[in-house]
Design a protein around this motif. Structure first.
Motif, mmCIF file in Angstrom:
data_model
loop_
_atom_site.group_PDB
_atom_site.id
_atom_site.type_symbol
_atom_site.label_atom_id
_atom_site.label_comp_id
_atom_site.label_asym_id
_atom_site.label_seq_id
_atom_site.Cartn_x
_atom_site.Cartn_y
_atom_site.Cartn_z
ATOM 1 N N ARG A 18 0.844 -1.197 0.000
ATOM 2 C CA ARG A 18 0.000 0.000 0.000
ATOM 3 C C ARG A 18 0.876 1.241 0.000
ATOM 4 N NH1 ARG A 18 -3.248 1.580 5.331
ATOM 5 N NH2 ARG A 18 -1.222 2.519 5.791
ATOM 6 N N ALA A 19 0.523 2.204 -0.834
ATOM 7 C CA ALA A 19 1.186 3.505 -0.848
ATOM 8 C C ALA A 19 0.145 4.574 -0.531
ATOM 9 C CB ALA A 19 1.812 3.777 -2.211
ATOM 10 N N HIS A 20 0.477 5.467 0.397
ATOM 11 C CA HIS A 20 -0.451 6.492 0.859
ATOM 12 C C HIS A 20 0.215 7.862 0.758
ATOM 13 C CE1 HIS A 20 -2.398 8.605 4.566
ATOM 14 N NE2 HIS A 20 -2.987 8.996 3.436
ATOM 15 N N TRP A 25 -4.432 6.824 -2.441
ATOM 16 C CA TRP A 25 -4.010 5.490 -2.045
ATOM 17 C C TRP A 25 -3.785 4.646 -3.287
ATOM 18 C CZ3 TRP A 25 -4.021 4.637 3.338
ATOM 19 C CH2 TRP A 25 -4.742 5.584 4.105
ATOM 20 N N ALA A 26 -2.775 3.767 -3.215
ATOM 21 C CA ALA A 26 -2.526 2.825 -4.301
ATOM 22 C C ALA A 26 -2.152 1.473 -3.697
ATOM 23 C CB ALA A 26 -1.395 3.323 -5.209
ATOM 24 N N TYR A 27 -2.611 0.403 -4.348
ATOM 25 C CA TYR A 27 -2.393 -0.940 -3.818
ATOM 26 C C TYR A 27 -1.946 -1.889 -4.928
ATOM 27 C CZ TYR A 27 -5.213 0.665 0.139
ATOM 28 O OH TYR A 27 -5.695 1.364 1.203
ATOM 29 N N THR A 28 -1.026 -2.762 -4.581
ATOM 30 C CA THR A 28 -0.710 -3.937 -5.381
ATOM 31 C C THR A 28 -0.946 -5.143 -4.484
ATOM 32 O OG1 THR A 28 0.962 -2.772 -6.684
ATOM 33 C CG2 THR A 28 1.048 -5.167 -6.684
ATOM 34 N N VAL A 29 -1.735 -6.099 -4.962
ATOM 35 C CA VAL A 29 -2.162 -7.224 -4.137
ATOM 36 C C VAL A 29 -1.563 -8.513 -4.663
ATOM 37 C CG1 VAL A 29 -4.132 -8.534 -3.291
ATOM 38 C CG2 VAL A 29 -4.295 -6.060 -3.519
ATOM 39 N N PHE A 30 -1.038 -9.307 -3.744
ATOM 40 C CA PHE A 30 -0.467 -10.615 -4.076
ATOM 41 C C PHE A 30 -1.318 -11.677 -3.384
ATOM 42 C CE2 PHE A 30 2.739 -7.323 -3.415
ATOM 43 C CZ PHE A 30 3.313 -7.240 -4.687
ATOM 44 N N ASP A 31 -2.153 -12.364 -4.147
ATOM 45 C CA ASP A 31 -3.096 -13.290 -3.538
ATOM 46 C C ASP A 31 -2.691 -14.747 -3.685
ATOM 47 O OD1 ASP A 31 -3.524 -13.515 -6.214
ATOM 48 O OD2 ASP A 31 -5.606 -12.847 -6.186
ATOM 49 N N SER A 32 -1.423 -15.002 -4.015
ATOM 50 C CA SER A 32 -0.943 -16.371 -4.116
ATOM 51 C C SER A 32 0.542 -16.399 -3.807
ATOM 52 C CB SER A 32 -1.200 -16.936 -5.522
ATOM 53 O OG SER A 32 -0.678 -18.243 -5.654
ATOM 54 N N ALA A 33 1.008 -17.505 -3.193
ATOM 55 C CA ALA A 33 2.424 -17.621 -2.846
ATOM 56 C C ALA A 33 3.292 -17.789 -4.080
ATOM 57 C CB ALA A 33 2.638 -18.794 -1.890
ATOM 58 N N THR A 34 2.747 -18.377 -5.144
ATOM 59 C CA THR A 34 3.447 -18.498 -6.423
ATOM 60 C C THR A 34 2.519 -17.997 -7.512
ATOM 61 O OG1 THR A 34 2.665 -20.785 -6.674
ATOM 62 C CG2 THR A 34 4.821 -20.454 -5.641
ATOM 63 N N GLU A 47 -0.515 -11.682 -12.897
ATOM 64 C CA GLU A 47 -1.643 -12.143 -12.098
ATOM 65 C C GLU A 47 -1.863 -11.298 -10.849
ATOM 66 O OE1 GLU A 47 -1.310 -16.892 -13.298
ATOM 67 O OE2 GLU A 47 -0.458 -16.173 -11.398
ATOM 68 N N THR A 48 -1.039 -10.297 -10.622
ATOM 69 C CA THR A 48 -1.241 -9.419 -9.482
ATOM 70 C C THR A 48 -2.449 -8.521 -9.731
ATOM 71 O OG1 THR A 48 0.294 -7.815 -10.425
ATOM 72 C CG2 THR A 48 1.179 -9.387 -8.837
ATOM 73 N N ALA A 49 -3.009 -8.008 -8.654
ATOM 74 C CA ALA A 49 -4.143 -7.093 -8.736
ATOM 75 C C ALA A 49 -3.686 -5.706 -8.320
ATOM 76 C CB ALA A 49 -5.275 -7.573 -7.836
ATOM 77 N N ALA A 50 -4.347 -4.690 -8.803
ATOM 78 C CA ALA A 50 -3.986 -3.311 -8.473
ATOM 79 C C ALA A 50 -5.245 -2.489 -8.251
ATOM 80 C CB ALA A 50 -3.137 -2.700 -9.581
ATOM 81 N N ALA A 51 -5.098 -1.465 -7.438
ATOM 82 C CA ALA A 51 -6.238 -0.601 -7.134
ATOM 83 C C ALA A 51 -5.764 0.801 -6.798
ATOM 84 C CB ALA A 51 -7.038 -1.178 -5.972
ATOM 85 N N LEU A 52 -6.594 1.770 -7.099
ATOM 86 C CA LEU A 52 -6.334 3.174 -6.776
ATOM 87 C C LEU A 52 -7.562 3.761 -6.097
ATOM 88 C CD1 LEU A 52 -4.708 4.371 -10.136
ATOM 89 C CD2 LEU A 52 -3.517 4.025 -7.958
#
Length: 491
Positions: free
Chosen positions: A228-230, A241-250, A255-260
């Motif tokens: 998360r960046a704020h 706010w900005a987010y990069t999400v890692f929803d799996s160990a591999t 396949e990453t997710a992102a949000a603003l």
């Protein structure tokens, strides 16, 4: 600390945010975000303050020489009694259709370390009784065969297994906070991300791994591993706010997710706007608003997505034979627009010791009345064909009916210090306005002393035969619960 012009500073900060999101998705053709994994936290520990002659915003972070350890402990025991159809025929208070005693014991333990003004390390673990889970593991297999192992149903196969006991411990949160140039604040790790502002329902809660349970709306939700960046906009109360999400160990980079998300304070109102993208997931946008009119707090959320991750039942058909002797056809939709929206209010009066909450939800992913009735009619045909030995409410029926409506409402009323300082009353009600079914739960609570209290509650499931809350409770049910809370608290 060096001083930069506002325009140059903003350019550098926005470039850093975009770069942090672009790196993990550079290998993909399109940008993607997973709404349930990207936004918000239960507690934002980085606090932004204006610079003064005495110091900078970094001084607002508490610096400690030692690590703080704390947690929550919860203990209770409850006796539950249920009558499935007390309104039909004779009602015998001494002969419930179901009853049981349920002890509960759980705890959360956290650590909080702040070795410097710019860093913080936080983690929490959960456990609940029973503290061990058991699983069977195959340890050997003996068989009579020349070359290849026989099929698993071969009587010559002899297998041995052992039961392993595994401690039931869950890492709930684990993250670090750090910052750049006293302007851009980061958080990396497993964290709760609360984008929504709703109480009972939250369509904008698109990043967490759990959804709000309306019967326990204050429970903290489990979040994903994310960066998360704020950026607090200088000279204002606005935030980016900005987010990069890692929803799996591999996983693959694409396949990453992102949000603003952007938050703006306008007078007594706070507005939020954001978007979520993840490859092969629905593209989502969201709006939130919170404010007040006199003593009444108001809130609302809305989301619009292209496509849905929901799987709808399109036909239930009896075919005989089997098992199973019926088929269930389903379909998905990855291109149509779907809207969800909610509005609510909260009123509190400290002098009268009362609080009132109410919220309405429109779920565009629910079934239309026509489709819902058609599927229920098909399910009833299958139910009748299964014969008198089948349950009146099969699991298949319940799974279909759950969250099948488009219009819902929930409300709560609380009155503390009722007659005495230690007695309180609460009332919770939730209804499916599409099928006119409801779940109502009044409750009385009494505190003997700090560490021990008791409560007496009842619940009523009301509505037509095919109503959601009637089906889920095996009829127009009534229940009574006597509960003791023992030694619960925070430390």
């Amino acid at each position: 600390m060096s001083v930069h012009s506002p325009s140059r500073r903003l350019t550098v900060i926005l470039s850093t945010i975009l770069l942090s999101l672009a790196l993990p998705v550079a290998a993909q053709d399109s940008f993607s975000i997973d709404e349930d994994d990207l936004f918000g936290t239960d507690e934002d520990v980085v606090v932004s303050v204006d610079e003064t002659a005495q110091g900078s915003a970094l001084k607002s972070l508490l610096t400690t020489e030692s690590v703080t350890v704390g947690g929550r402990f919860s203990g209770s025991a409850s006796a539950n009694f249920t009558w499935n159809e007390p309104w039909e025929g004779s009602f015998d208070l001494t002969n419930p259709d179901d009853y049981g005693l349920k002890p509960a014991l759980s705890a959360l333990l956290y650590f909080d370390g702040r070795p410097s003004e710019t860093t913080r390390f936080y983690g929490s673990v959960k456990s609940s009784w029973p503290f061990m889970t058991s699983t069977k593991v195959l340890t050997s297999a003996e068989y009579i065969a020349d070359t290849n192992p026989p099929p698993s149903d071969d009587p010559s196969v002899k297998t041995e297994s052992t039961t392993l006991s595994i401690p039931k411990i869950e890492v709930f949160e684990l993250f670090s906070d750090f910052s750049w140039n006293d302007s851009l604040y980061f958080r990396f790790g497993k964290q709760t991300i609360n984008w929504g502002v709703g109480y009972f329902f939250s369509p904008a809660n698109i990043l967490n791994l759990q959804s709000i349970d309306p019967s326990d709306p204050t429970a903290q939700l489990e979040g994903p591993v994310a960066l998360r960046a704020h950026y607090p906009i200088p000279g204002s109360q606005h935030n980016l706010w900005a987010y990069t999400v890692f929803d799996s160990a591999t996983m693959k980079p694409e396949e990453t997710a992102a949000a603003l998300k952007a938050e703006f304070v306008l007078g007594r109102w706070e507005l939020g706007i954001g978007g979520y993208f993840k490859k092969d997931d629905p593209l989502r946008g969201m709006l939130t608003a919170t404010g007040s009119i006199r003593d009444v707090s108001l809130f609302g959320e809305a989301t619009l997505s292209r496509g849905s991750s929901r799987e709808w039942v399109s036909k239930i058909e009896w075919i005989g034979g089997g098992p199973p002797p019926y088929t269930i056809a389903t379909h998905t939709d990855d291109s149509s627009p779907f809207f969800k929206g909610t509005v609510g209010f909260m009123y509190s009066n400290s002098e009268a010791n009362i609080s009132v909450l109410g919220q309405y939800l429109y779920d565009g992913e629910g079934y239309s009345n026509t489709d819902r009735k058609a599927r229920i009619d098909e399910a009833l045909i299958v139910q009748e064909a299964l014969g008198p030995t089948a349950s009146a409410f099969t699991p298949i029926y319940k799974i279909f009916v759950l969250n099948s409506g488009r219009h819902y409402a929930a409300a709560s009323f609380t009155k503390s210090k009722l007659l005495t300082d230690d007695l309180s009353f609460s009332l919770f009600a939730m209804g499916n306005l599409s099928d006119f079914s409801a779940y109502i739960k009044p409750s009385l609570s009494y505190s003997f002393f700090k560490g021990m209290s008791t409560s007496l509650s009842a619940f009523f499931a009301l509505g037509f035969d095919d109503g959601e809350y009637v089906v889920l409770n095996d009829g127009r049910a009534m229940g009574l619960t006597v509960a003791m809370t023992l030694g619960s608290g925070s430390f």
